[in-house]
Design a protein around this motif. Sequence first.
Motif, PDB file in Angstrom:
ATOM      1  N   GLU A 148      -7.573 -12.032  21.909  1.00 42.31           N
ATOM      2  CA  GLU A 148      -7.665 -11.052  20.803  1.00 42.31           C
ATOM      3  C   GLU A 148      -6.686  -9.904  21.002  1.00 42.31           C
ATOM      4  O   GLU A 148      -6.087  -9.415  20.045  1.00 42.31           O
ATOM      5  CB  GLU A 148      -9.075 -10.444  20.742  1.00 42.31           C
ATOM      6  N   VAL A 149      -6.555  -9.457  22.252  1.00 44.44           N
ATOM      7  CA  VAL A 149      -5.674  -8.322  22.526  1.00 44.44           C
ATOM      8  C   VAL A 149      -4.231  -8.802  22.745  1.00 44.44           C
ATOM      9  O   VAL A 149      -3.300  -8.332  22.093  1.00 44.44           O
ATOM     10  CB  VAL A 149      -6.174  -7.522  23.759  1.00 44.44           C
ATOM     11  N   ASN A 150      -4.054  -9.757  23.654  1.00 46.94           N
ATOM     12  CA  ASN A 150      -2.693 -10.101  24.105  1.00 46.94           C
ATOM     13  C   ASN A 150      -1.928 -10.963  23.098  1.00 46.94           C
ATOM     14  O   ASN A 150      -0.698 -10.943  23.098  1.00 46.94           O
ATOM     15  CB  ASN A 150      -2.748 -10.842  25.448  1.00 46.94           C
ATOM     16  N   THR A 206       2.556   0.101  21.337  1.00 48.96           N
ATOM     17  CA  THR A 206       1.107  -0.065  21.511  1.00 48.96           C
ATOM     18  C   THR A 206       0.741   0.059  22.993  1.00 48.96           C
ATOM     19  O   THR A 206       1.575  -0.179  23.871  1.00 48.96           O
ATOM     20  CB  THR A 206       0.629  -1.430  20.974  1.00 48.96           C
ATOM     21  N   GLY A 207      -0.507   0.428  23.244  1.00 49.92           N
ATOM     22  CA  GLY A 207      -0.945   0.601  24.636  1.00 49.92           C
ATOM     23  C   GLY A 207      -0.117   1.638  25.360  1.00 49.92           C
ATOM     24  O   GLY A 207       0.193   1.513  26.541  1.00 49.92           O
ATOM     25  N   ALA A 208       0.219   2.710  24.628  1.00 48.39           N
ATOM     26  CA  ALA A 208       1.182   3.693  25.140  1.00 48.39           C
ATOM     27  C   ALA A 208       0.545   4.749  26.041  1.00 48.39           C
ATOM     28  O   ALA A 208       1.242   5.611  26.569  1.00 48.39           O
ATOM     29  CB  ALA A 208       1.878   4.383  23.959  1.00 48.39           C
ATOM     30  N   GLY A 209      -0.746   4.689  26.229  1.00 48.31           N
ATOM     31  CA  GLY A 209      -1.441   5.782  26.912  1.00 48.31           C
ATOM     32  C   GLY A 209      -1.167   5.894  28.396  1.00 48.31           C
ATOM     33  O   GLY A 209      -1.368   6.952  28.995  1.00 48.31           O
ATOM     34  N   GLN A 210      -0.744   4.815  29.019  1.00 41.94           N
ATOM     35  CA  GLN A 210      -0.523   4.852  30.468  1.00 41.94           C
ATOM     36  C   GLN A 210       0.448   3.726  30.844  1.00 41.94           C
ATOM     37  O   GLN A 210       0.882   2.952  29.988  1.00 41.94           O
ATOM     38  CB  GLN A 210      -1.844   4.669  31.230  1.00 41.94           C
ATOM     39  N   GLY A 211       0.752   3.628  32.113  1.00 43.48           N
ATOM     40  CA  GLY A 211       1.518   2.493  32.622  1.00 43.48           C
ATOM     41  C   GLY A 211       2.854   2.301  31.902  1.00 43.48           C
ATOM     42  O   GLY A 211       3.572   3.251  31.598  1.00 43.48           O
ATOM     43  N   PRO A 236      -1.702   1.288  36.452  1.00 36.74           N
ATOM     44  CA  PRO A 236      -3.157   1.210  36.659  1.00 36.74           C
ATOM     45  C   PRO A 236      -3.666  -0.231  36.635  1.00 36.74           C
ATOM     46  O   PRO A 236      -4.641  -0.566  37.324  1.00 36.74           O
ATOM     47  CB  PRO A 236      -3.715   2.032  35.492  1.00 36.74           C
ATOM     48  N   MET A 237      -2.996  -1.120  35.860  1.00 39.52           N
ATOM     49  CA  MET A 237      -3.462  -2.515  35.823  1.00 39.52           C
ATOM     50  C   MET A 237      -3.340  -3.169  37.200  1.00 39.52           C
ATOM     51  O   MET A 237      -4.282  -3.778  37.699  1.00 39.52           O
ATOM     52  CB  MET A 237      -2.675  -3.329  34.786  1.00 39.52           C
ATOM     53  N   THR A 238      -2.195  -3.021  37.833  1.00 36.40           N
ATOM     54  CA  THR A 238      -2.020  -3.667  39.138  1.00 36.40           C
ATOM     55  C   THR A 238      -2.740  -2.897  40.244  1.00 36.40           C
ATOM     56  O   THR A 238      -3.104  -3.482  41.269  1.00 36.40           O
ATOM     57  CB  THR A 238      -0.525  -3.829  39.484  1.00 36.40           C
ATOM     58  N   ASN A 269       3.130  -3.835  23.498  1.00 36.05           N
ATOM     59  CA  ASN A 269       2.944  -3.666  24.944  1.00 36.05           C
ATOM     60  C   ASN A 269       1.483  -3.779  25.362  1.00 36.05           C
ATOM     61  O   ASN A 269       1.198  -4.191  26.489  1.00 36.05           O
ATOM     62  CB  ASN A 269       3.494  -2.289  25.345  1.00 36.05           C
ATOM     63  N   ALA A 270       0.541  -3.421  24.487  1.00 36.41           N
ATOM     64  CA  ALA A 270      -0.874  -3.392  24.882  1.00 36.41           C
ATOM     65  C   ALA A 270      -1.294  -4.752  25.417  1.00 36.41           C
ATOM     66  O   ALA A 270      -0.965  -5.783  24.842  1.00 36.41           O
ATOM     67  CB  ALA A 270      -1.747  -3.007  23.691  1.00 36.41           C
ATOM     68  N   GLY A 271      -2.007  -4.734  26.511  1.00 32.00           N
ATOM     69  CA  GLY A 271      -2.475  -5.994  27.070  1.00 32.00           C
ATOM     70  C   GLY A 271      -3.623  -5.732  28.029  1.00 32.00           C
ATOM     71  O   GLY A 271      -3.738  -4.635  28.593  1.00 32.00           O
ATOM     72  N   GLY A 322       5.446  -9.841  27.657  1.00 28.45           N
ATOM     73  CA  GLY A 322       4.798 -11.005  28.249  1.00 28.45           C
ATOM     74  C   GLY A 322       4.445 -10.724  29.688  1.00 28.45           C
ATOM     75  O   GLY A 322       3.927  -9.650  30.018  1.00 28.45           O
ATOM     76  N   SER A 323       4.770 -11.664  30.573  1.00 24.22           N
ATOM     77  CA  SER A 323       4.444 -11.520  31.997  1.00 24.22           C
ATOM     78  C   SER A 323       5.018 -12.713  32.740  1.00 24.22           C
ATOM     79  O   SER A 323       5.161 -13.793  32.148  1.00 24.22           O
ATOM     80  CB  SER A 323       2.918 -11.502  32.183  1.00 24.22           C
ATOM     81  N   VAL A 324       5.287 -12.557  34.036  1.00 22.87           N
ATOM     82  CA  VAL A 324       5.624 -13.744  34.828  1.00 22.87           C
ATOM     83  C   VAL A 324       4.474 -14.745  34.777  1.00 22.87           C
ATOM     84  O   VAL A 324       4.687 -15.939  34.983  1.00 22.87           O
ATOM     85  CB  VAL A 324       5.969 -13.439  36.307  1.00 22.87           C
TER      86      VAL A 324
HETATM   87  N1  LIG Z   1       1.639  -4.081  35.500  1.00 21.53           N
HETATM   88  C1  LIG Z   1       2.129  -5.278  35.696  1.00 21.53           C
HETATM   89  O1  LIG Z   1       2.427  -5.678  36.832  1.00 21.53           O
HETATM   90  C2  LIG Z   1       2.340  -6.222  34.541  1.00 21.53           C
HETATM   91  C3  LIG Z   1       2.950  -7.443  34.831  1.00 21.53           C
HETATM   92  C4  LIG Z   1       3.200  -8.313  33.794  1.00 21.53           C
HETATM   93  C5  LIG Z   1       2.864  -7.975  32.504  1.00 21.53           C
HETATM   94  N2  LIG Z   1       2.262  -6.791  32.246  1.00 21.53           N
HETATM   95  C6  LIG Z   1       1.958  -6.495  30.841  1.00 21.53           C
HETATM   96  O2  LIG Z   1       2.530  -5.247  30.505  1.00 21.53           O
HETATM   97  C7  LIG Z   1       1.737  -4.605  29.517  1.00 21.53           C
HETATM   98  C8  LIG Z   1       1.361  -3.204  29.987  1.00 21.53           C
HETATM   99  O3  LIG Z   1       0.676  -3.337  31.220  1.00 21.53           O
HETATM  100  P1  LIG Z   1       0.314  -2.111  32.159  1.00 21.53           P
HETATM  101  O4  LIG Z   1       0.403  -2.617  33.550  1.00 21.53           O
HETATM  102  O5  LIG Z   1       1.044  -0.895  31.741  1.00 21.53           O
HETATM  103  O6  LIG Z   1      -1.241  -2.007  31.800  1.00 21.53           O
HETATM  104  P2  LIG Z   1      -2.283  -0.785  31.866  1.00 21.53           P
HETATM  105  O7  LIG Z   1      -3.620  -1.419  31.970  1.00 21.53           O
HETATM  106  O8  LIG Z   1      -1.865   0.193  32.897  1.00 21.53           O
HETATM  107  O9  LIG Z   1      -2.106  -0.140  30.411  1.00 21.53           O
HETATM  108  C9  LIG Z   1      -2.420  -0.876  29.279  1.00 21.53           C
HETATM  109  C10 LIG Z   1      -2.652   0.051  28.113  1.00 21.53           C
HETATM  110  O10 LIG Z   1      -3.049  -0.774  27.006  1.00 21.53           O
HETATM  111  C11 LIG Z   1      -4.150  -0.157  26.378  1.00 21.53           C
HETATM  112  N3  LIG Z   1      -4.978  -1.146  25.684  1.00 21.53           N
HETATM  113  C12 LIG Z   1      -5.829  -2.051  26.224  1.00 21.53           C
HETATM  114  N4  LIG Z   1      -6.462  -2.735  25.247  1.00 21.53           N
HETATM  115  C13 LIG Z   1      -5.975  -2.242  24.070  1.00 21.53           C
HETATM  116  C14 LIG Z   1      -6.232  -2.532  22.717  1.00 21.53           C
HETATM  117  N5  LIG Z   1      -7.160  -3.449  22.350  1.00 21.53           N
HETATM  118  N6  LIG Z   1      -5.563  -1.840  21.780  1.00 21.53           N
HETATM  119  C15 LIG Z   1      -4.666  -0.899  22.129  1.00 21.53           C
HETATM  120  N7  LIG Z   1      -4.378  -0.574  23.394  1.00 21.53           N
HETATM  121  C16 LIG Z   1      -5.033  -1.236  24.351  1.00 21.53           C
HETATM  122  C17 LIG Z   1      -4.906   0.533  27.487  1.00 21.53           C
HETATM  123  O11 LIG Z   1      -5.745   1.568  26.967  1.00 21.53           O
HETATM  124  C18 LIG Z   1      -3.779   1.056  28.356  1.00 21.53           C
HETATM  125  O12 LIG Z   1      -3.352   2.342  27.980  1.00 21.53           O
HETATM  126  C19 LIG Z   1       0.544  -5.534  29.275  1.00 21.53           C
HETATM  127  O13 LIG Z   1       0.817  -6.365  28.184  1.00 21.53           O
HETATM  128  C20 LIG Z   1       0.491  -6.355  30.547  1.00 21.53           C
HETATM  129  O14 LIG Z   1      -0.129  -7.603  30.347  1.00 21.53           O
HETATM  130  C21 LIG Z   1       1.979  -5.914  33.234  1.00 21.53           C
END
Ligand SMILES: NC(=O)c1ccc[n+]([C@@H]2O[C@H](COP(=O)([O-])OP(=O)(O)OC[C@H]3O[C@@H](n4cnc5c(N)ncnc54)[C@H](O)[C@@H]3O)[C@@H](O)[C@H]2O)c1
Length: 257
Positions: free
Chosen positions: A113-115, A14-19, A189-191, A91-93, A140-142
């Motif tokens: 709702e999402v996480n 899930t949330g596979a589009g980026q990151g 993109p999140m950070t 993974n989506a968050g 999850g996350s730290v």
């Molecule tokens: N980047 C970090 O430093 C970091 C640190 C700790 C945890 N995380 C966790 O890792 C995961 C991925 O984070 P990331 O940094 O790649 O984030 P990101 O924002 O770069 O990518 C998240 C992806 O999730 C998708 N998304 C958002 N809401 C959604 C929904 N309702 N349904 C389906 N997809 C949805 C977005 O479209 C996006 O493609 C998340 O759960 C985030 O909380 C990230």
Amino acid sequence: MLSLQLEGRTVVVTGAGQGQGAAETRLLAEAGALVIATDLAAEMPADLALPPASAGALLYRQLDVSNASHWAGLADWIRSEGRQVDGLVNNAGITQRSRLLDVLVADLQRVYEVNVAGALLGIQALTPLMASGSAIVNVGSVAGLTAHYPVAYTASKWALRGLSQVAAMELGPRGIRVNTVHPGFIETPMTASAKPEFKHATLAETPLGRTGSVEEVAGVVLFLLSPLSSYVTGAEIPVDGGQSGHGGAKSVSDAMR
Ligand SMILES: NC(=O)c1ccc[n+]([C@@H]2O[C@H](COP(=O)([O-])OP(=O)(O)OC[C@H]3O[C@@H](n4cnc5c(N)ncnc54)[C@H](O)[C@@H]3O)[C@@H](O)[C@H]2O)c1
């Protein structure tokens, strides 16, 4: 033979589009899996193009993880294709950076709702398609190991830990493993949307002294989906350069040099 290879296995991300989700998709496909990559967009995002040498394959489906009928539609489609599911990466968050005295209940609800609900719905929808030997990885996350200041996000990741542990306990007897990875500061993109002060302060708390890459998270996810981790369930693995391990002692150690 134990192997990191995932040939013949179907994994939903899930949330596979980026990151991180995009990196997990690419690595899992390289390891031979058929990856069903899902995200909010109707069309497959460009980031998801697989390297030419990938042993596996990629299918893209639109899925909002907070929408139960989207999950039901995905499960129906996988069933109609005659497939089972061998892996799920929740993974989506989303993040939400309000502090304790400003955060709204509506903010908290949307992040949950999402996480949290997103992961729960995924587990409910797809475990009926999973046989013994399947695995789930929750991201999850730290934040979920510490008192990270964005309170809605932090509370949601602590809640996800509880969900993961219950799922590991309930699904273990069916041979389905459930584990959690806890990324630290990973360049995505999140950070990129956070203030520079956040990055600098996090680096000061990180023994490895650098941020992490999406590939470094994807490698641990691959391990947890592979037969190499066949006796690992209910585990939580920080992928954080040591940020959570010192429990706040790093600034003291640094001050005493
Ligand atoms: N980047 C970090 O430093 C970091 C640190 C700790 C945890 N995380 C966790 O890792 C995961 C991925 O984070 P990331 O940094 O790649 O984030 P990101 O924002 O770069 O990518 C998240 C992806 O999730 C998708 N998304 C958002 N809401 C959604 C929904 N309702 N349904 C389906 N997809 C949805 C977005 O479209 C996006 O493609 C998340 O759960 C985030 O909380 C990230």
